[in-house]
Each structure stands twice: as structure tokens, then as C-alpha cells.
Design an enzyme around this catalytic site. Structure first.
Site, PDB file in Angstrom:
ATOM      1  N   GLY A  24       0.790  -1.228   0.000  1.00 41.09           N
ATOM      2  CA  GLY A  24       0.000   0.000   0.000  1.00 41.09           C
ATOM      3  C   GLY A  24       0.820   1.275   0.000  1.00 41.09           C
ATOM      4  O   GLY A  24       0.269   2.364  -0.024  1.00 41.09           O
ATOM      5  N   HIS A  25       2.137   1.171   0.023  1.00 39.41           N
ATOM      6  CA  HIS A  25       2.989   2.372   0.154  1.00 39.41           C
ATOM      7  C   HIS A  25       4.138   2.304  -0.843  1.00 39.41           C
ATOM      8  O   HIS A  25       5.253   1.966  -0.473  1.00 39.41           O
ATOM      9  CB  HIS A  25       3.539   2.450   1.575  1.00 39.41           C
ATOM     10  CG  HIS A  25       4.040   3.810   1.957  1.00 39.41           C
ATOM     11  ND1 HIS A  25       5.346   4.196   1.815  1.00 39.41           N
ATOM     12  CD2 HIS A  25       3.400   4.872   2.484  1.00 39.41           C
ATOM     13  CE1 HIS A  25       5.503   5.433   2.258  1.00 39.41           C
ATOM     14  NE2 HIS A  25       4.328   5.866   2.667  1.00 39.41           N
ATOM     15  N   PHE A  26       4.007   2.670  -1.984  1.00 38.82           N
ATOM     16  CA  PHE A  26       2.841   3.060  -2.763  1.00 38.82           C
ATOM     17  C   PHE A  26       2.763   2.117  -3.953  1.00 38.82           C
ATOM     18  O   PHE A  26       3.817   1.842  -4.541  1.00 38.82           O
ATOM     19  CB  PHE A  26       2.983   4.498  -3.266  1.00 38.82           C
ATOM     20  CG  PHE A  26       3.127   5.525  -2.153  1.00 38.82           C
ATOM     21  CD1 PHE A  26       2.027   5.953  -1.440  1.00 38.82           C
ATOM     22  CD2 PHE A  26       4.376   6.028  -1.832  1.00 38.82           C
ATOM     23  CE1 PHE A  26       2.150   6.919  -0.440  1.00 38.82           C
ATOM     24  CE2 PHE A  26       4.506   6.976  -0.825  1.00 38.82           C
ATOM     25  CZ  PHE A  26       3.392   7.426  -0.126  1.00 38.82           C
TER      26      PHE A  26
END
Length: 145
Positions: free
Chosen positions: A50-52
């Protein structure tokens, strides 16, 4: 290269476990003063999902957590604090100098500058290929579990 502590030996010192155990091994400890530890950053890390997406970057707060884990090892390997737990009491002057990405090897330096009883301060740096990725000052508190 000979390791001062392996990952299994690290788990005997600090309570962190997967997915929040970030120290792969300890290179060196100068008892009660300084530690150098290593974190190999791989694409398999949970946070990269999720990052990124499309631009995987290790979150700065997790770099600081990794530094804190190195510091905990240093603190808890001392005769004075064995069997205790080290906590972050404060983070000052945190600066992020460059991105940390999959494939990087983080070298973590945590050097105690002052202690008084169960409270102390330290300067910490995370480097990639001898370039500073992040640095800060920690206040730490040692207590019972």
C-alpha cells in the site's frame, strides 16, 4: 561477514515478531554505547502493498521503528537492563534524506549519548550505501514488561 547476533538471537533480546520485527542481524555492539545492525529491504514486505502501488517506498515511520529496534537490542543487551523492555519516549529532529526502496540494505546506527536511571537519549542514523536515508534523536525509557 560474521554477524554479532543472528535474527534468531535478536528474537531472544527484543519482543518484536513478524510482521513488525525488522532487524535481520546485528553487525556489532559496543556494550552500552553503540550498535550497528542491518535490515535487508525486500519487495515481499507487507507495507509495500500500500505504500505506494507502482512506486514502493519504505515508510519513514518504519525506518524510525527499525532504528528503535536496533536501539532496544543495544539497551537490553546491557547488564543493567536485561529482562526489561525498552520503549520510545520521544523522537526529535527526525529528517528523511532519501527514499528507501526494495533491494536496499539499511545499516542502522544507534548511539547512546546520555542516560540517567532508566531514561536516556541517543542519536540514530539509517544509511543506504553510506548515504543517510534517515536520522533522528531518540529519548528512550526502560521498564518492566
Amino acid at each position: 561477514m560474521e554477524k554479532f547476533l543472528t535474527e534468531e538471537e535478536v528474537k531472544e533480546v527484543i519482543p518484536n515478531r513478524y510482521p513488525i520485527l525488522y532487524i535481520d542481524y546485528v553487525d556489532n555492539i559496543e556494550s552500552g554505547k553503540k550498535i550497528i545492525a542491518t535490515k535487508n529491504v525486500t519487495i515481499n514486505e507487507d507495507f509495500f502493498q500500500g505504500h505506494f502501488p507502482g512506486n514502493p517506498v519504505m515508510p519513514g515511520v518504519l525506518i524510525l521503528e527499525t532504528l528503535a529496534q536496533a536501539g532496544s537490542i543495544l539497551i537490553l543487551k546491557s547488564d543493567e537492563f536485561q529482562g526489561k523492555t525498552a520503549y520510545i519516549g520521544g523522537i526529535n529532529k527526525a529528517k528523511f534524506r532519501q527514499k528507501v526502496i526494495a533491494g536496499d540494505t539499511l545499516k542502522l546506527s544507534f548511539e547512546i549519548t546520555k542516560t540517567k536511571g532508566s531514561v536516556g537519549t541517543a542519536i540514530a542514523k539509517a544509511t543506504v550505501e553510506d548515504k543517510i536515508a534517515a536520522e533522528c534523536e531518540f529519548t528512550f525509557i526502560v521498564g518492566d514488561e
